[in-house]
Design an enzyme around this catalytic site. Structure first.
Site, PDB file in Angstrom:
ATOM      1  N   HIS A  12       0.932  -1.097   0.176  1.00 15.14           N
ATOM      2  CA  HIS A  12       0.093   0.060   0.131  1.00 15.14           C
ATOM      3  C   HIS A  12       0.887   1.239  -0.055  1.00 15.14           C
ATOM      4  O   HIS A  12       1.448   1.680   1.172  1.00 15.14           O
ATOM      5  CB  HIS A  12      -0.930   0.006   1.239  1.00 15.14           C
ATOM      6  CG  HIS A  12      -1.870   1.209   1.215  1.00 15.14           C
ATOM      7  ND1 HIS A  12      -3.193   0.763   1.502  1.00 15.14           N
ATOM      8  CD2 HIS A  12      -1.877   2.494   1.137  1.00 15.14           C
ATOM      9  CE1 HIS A  12      -3.776   2.167   1.462  1.00 15.14           C
ATOM     10  NE2 HIS A  12      -2.896   3.005   1.257  1.00 15.14           N
ATOM     11  N   HIS A  14       1.802   5.247  -1.566  1.00 15.45           N
ATOM     12  CA  HIS A  14       1.169   6.541  -2.525  1.00 15.45           C
ATOM     13  C   HIS A  14       2.672   7.030  -3.041  1.00 15.45           C
ATOM     14  O   HIS A  14       3.361   7.455  -2.406  1.00 15.45           O
ATOM     15  CB  HIS A  14       0.603   7.587  -1.675  1.00 15.45           C
ATOM     16  CG  HIS A  14      -0.696   6.992  -0.854  1.00 15.45           C
ATOM     17  ND1 HIS A  14      -1.872   7.154  -1.605  1.00 15.45           N
ATOM     18  CD2 HIS A  14      -1.021   6.327   0.215  1.00 15.45           C
ATOM     19  CE1 HIS A  14      -2.718   6.488  -0.801  1.00 15.45           C
ATOM     20  NE2 HIS A  14      -2.236   6.129   0.366  1.00 15.45           N
ATOM     21  N   LYS A  95      -9.045  -0.378  -5.543  1.00 16.02           N
ATOM     22  CA  LYS A  95      -9.148   0.071  -4.469  1.00 16.02           C
ATOM     23  C   LYS A  95     -10.231   1.135  -4.192  1.00 16.02           C
ATOM     24  O   LYS A  95     -10.689   1.847  -4.974  1.00 16.02           O
ATOM     25  CB  LYS A  95      -7.898   1.198  -4.413  1.00 16.02           C
ATOM     26  CG  LYS A  95      -7.832   2.156  -2.931  1.00 16.02           C
ATOM     27  CD  LYS A  95      -7.688   1.349  -1.911  1.00 16.02           C
ATOM     28  CE  LYS A  95      -7.592   1.939  -0.495  1.00 16.02           C
ATOM     29  NZ  LYS A  95      -6.660   2.846  -0.238  1.00 16.02           N
ATOM     30  N   HIS A 134     -10.404   1.052   1.749  1.00 13.30           N
ATOM     31  CA  HIS A 134     -10.230   2.029   3.017  1.00 13.30           C
ATOM     32  C   HIS A 134     -11.458   1.876   3.987  1.00 13.30           C
ATOM     33  O   HIS A 134     -12.500   2.451   3.387  1.00 13.30           O
ATOM     34  CB  HIS A 134      -9.809   3.353   2.547  1.00 13.30           C
ATOM     35  CG  HIS A 134      -9.746   4.397   3.562  1.00 13.30           C
ATOM     36  ND1 HIS A 134      -8.507   5.046   3.626  1.00 13.30           N
ATOM     37  CD2 HIS A 134     -10.409   4.711   4.619  1.00 13.30           C
ATOM     38  CE1 HIS A 134      -8.596   5.678   4.828  1.00 13.30           C
ATOM     39  NE2 HIS A 134      -9.651   5.644   5.278  1.00 13.30           N
ATOM     40  N   HIS A 168      -4.741  -0.821   5.867  1.00 13.93           N
ATOM     41  CA  HIS A 168      -4.321  -0.369   7.037  1.00 13.93           C
ATOM     42  C   HIS A 168      -5.112  -0.378   8.082  1.00 13.93           C
ATOM     43  O   HIS A 168      -5.499   0.582   8.694  1.00 13.93           O
ATOM     44  CB  HIS A 168      -3.917   1.390   6.602  1.00 13.93           C
ATOM     45  CG  HIS A 168      -4.826   1.925   5.661  1.00 13.93           C
ATOM     46  ND1 HIS A 168      -6.432   1.942   6.140  1.00 13.93           N
ATOM     47  CD2 HIS A 168      -4.657   2.870   4.556  1.00 13.93           C
ATOM     48  CE1 HIS A 168      -6.770   2.716   5.322  1.00 13.93           C
ATOM     49  NE2 HIS A 168      -6.154   3.188   4.511  1.00 13.93           N
ATOM     50  N   ASP A 240       1.393   2.445   3.565  1.00 10.82           N
ATOM     51  CA  ASP A 240       0.410   3.993   3.656  1.00 10.82           C
ATOM     52  C   ASP A 240       1.556   4.805   3.605  1.00 10.82           C
ATOM     53  O   ASP A 240       0.742   6.092   4.095  1.00 10.82           O
ATOM     54  CB  ASP A 240      -0.801   3.660   4.427  1.00 10.82           C
ATOM     55  CG  ASP A 240      -1.624   4.823   4.073  1.00 10.82           C
ATOM     56  OD1 ASP A 240      -1.575   5.191   2.949  1.00 10.82           O
ATOM     57  OD2 ASP A 240      -2.402   5.152   5.043  1.00 10.82           O
TER      58      ASP A 240
HETATM   59  C1  NCD Z   1      -3.545   8.956   2.253  1.00 17.96           C
HETATM   60  C2  NCD Z   1      -2.966   9.833   1.048  1.00 17.96           C
HETATM   61  O1  NCD Z   1      -2.510  11.169   1.472  1.00 17.96           O
HETATM   62  O2  NCD Z   1      -3.434   9.729  -0.002  1.00 17.96           O
HETATM   63  N1  NCD Z   1      -3.523   9.571   3.556  1.00 17.96           N
HETATM   64  C3  NCD Z   1      -3.564   9.023   4.720  1.00 17.96           C
HETATM   65  O3  NCD Z   1      -3.693   9.791   5.686  1.00 17.96           O
HETATM   66  N2  NCD Z   1      -3.295   7.623   4.668  1.00 17.96           N
HETATM   67  C4  NCD Z   1      -4.856   8.168   1.886  1.00 17.96           C
HETATM   68  C5  NCD Z   1      -5.237   6.943   2.647  1.00 17.96           C
HETATM   69  O4  NCD Z   1      -4.782   6.130   2.341  1.00 17.96           O
HETATM   70  O5  NCD Z   1      -6.097   7.237   3.384  1.00 17.96           O
HETATM   71 ZN    ZN Z   2      -3.218   5.107   1.597  1.00 20.53          ZN
END
Ligand code: NCD
Ligand code: ZN
Length: 336
Positions: A12, A14, A95, A134, A168, A240
């Site tokens: 996971h 970003h 997702k 999520h 998560h 995450d």
């Molecule tokens: C994530 C993001 O910033 O894209 N933020 C987070 O607090 N984890 C999105 C997510 O996975 O909730």
């Molecule tokens: Zn995330």
């Protein structure tokens, strides 16, 4: 003493886009064999063309041919079986975000009406495409994930052949669900193994620890630690890691997300060596995910050693977890 981790996976992640992608992608790509790449860009990844173009940008920015980006689509209840058949080979999961629950999730699902979701979810089951979720309601912030348990149950029961990944997880209620439904799996982050809400808001507010789902109580963290440290076969590591520019974090209306990518392996090594063992770390960070997602991964050997590492205060304009602090383990060598 050297510690060896084989082909670590981040299930996971970003990576964002444009300049930020160029800063963060190499940080994961050099030390991980692969990662599930989140689709919550602006606008989100909802078409095959966008997906293929984004994958190329990720590969170009990664600068490491032994890193495999496993791409995802942003769930829409309008996806038909015909569309999914065409995109299936390009993705590892879809997702699902409840609308407005976190960063860039405005186009997500409102209400969880099974009649509205069933065509897409049946098609995903038939095509064997995992659904990553999520799992938070829009209720009171500490209860959102526990309240979502009934939706996980409804989905798990109605779509028994669909692999559902609870992303998560942060609560003991989510941990309990793992053993109740064959088709439920979970990712766990590094920061939720490390912190509780006290670290975020118990003293002076710590914006760099603010994320969704918010860190919970000590007993929730204990429950996460228990399944992670024993490498429960249905849990996998998903950082995450969610970078935001410093001025979006150190601000009123602080964006949610903790940036952990540069130090995940070092801190997981420390945590597991103190509380579990290297075999279980290997399962948590690679083998379980390979089995759950049924993927082959590029070979990569990451060698760590007990040597202080001072976490840089910034990567580009992003402040990482534990910026400026000393951690116990360093990466010594990476063999591809
Ligand atoms: C994530 C993001 O910033 O894209 N933020 C987070 O607090 N984890 C999105 C997510 O996975 O909730
Ligand atoms: Zn995330």
């Amino acid at each position: 003493m050297s510690i060896v981790i084989n082909s670590p996976l981040d299930m996971h992640l970003h990576l964002r886009d444009d300049d930020m992608l160029k800063v963060v992608a190499p940080l994961s790509a050099t030390s991980f064999s692969g990662a599930i790449i989140m689709p919550n860009l602006i606008p989100p990844i909802t078409t095959k063309n966008k997906l293929i173009a984004y994958r190329k940008r990720v590969i170009d920015a990664s600068k490491d041919s032994s890193f495999n980006p496993y791409m995802t689509l942003f769930f829409k209840p309008t996806y038909s079986k015909e569309f999914l058949s065409k995109v299936k080979d390009e993705i590892s999961a879809i997702k699902l975000y409840p609308a407005g629950i976190t960063t860039n999730s405005e186009g997500g699902v409102s209400g969880f009406d099974i009649k509205e979701l069933k065509n897409t979810l049946n098609a995903m089951s038939e095509l064997n495409i995992p659904l990553a979720i999520h799992g938070e309601t829009n209720g009171f912030v500490m209860d959102r994930e526990a309240e979502f348990a009934s939706i996980y149950e409804m989905l798990a029961l109605n779509f028994p052949n669909l692999k559902i990944i609870m992303e998560h997880i942060t609560t003991k209620e989510s941990v309990a669900l793992l053993d109740r439904f064959d088709n439920l799996y979970a990712t766990i982050t590094l920061h939720h193994l490390l912190i509780t809400l006290d670290d975020v808001a118990g003293g002076m507010l710590q914006p760099h620890l603010f994320c969704k789902p918010i860190a919970k109580r000590p007993e929730d963290r204990a429950s996460l630690r228990e399944v992670a440290f024993k490498a429960h076969p249905k849990v996998m590591f998903g950082s995450d890691s969610a970078p935001h520019p410093q001025d979006k974090k150190e601000a009123s209306f602080c964006s949610a997300g903790v940036f952990t990518a540069p130090i995940t392996l070092q801190l997981l090594t420390e945590l597991f060596l103190e509380n579990s063992n290297l075999d279980n770390l290997q399962k948590f960070i690679s083998t379980n995910a390979q089995n759950i997602y049924n993927i082959e991964v590029p070979k990569k050997e990451v060698i760590l050693e007990e040597r202080d590492f001072i976490v840089p205060t910034k990567y580009g304009d992003i402040v990482p977890l534990y910026a400026g602090e000393k951690i116990k383990y360093s990466i010594k060598e990476i063999i591809c």
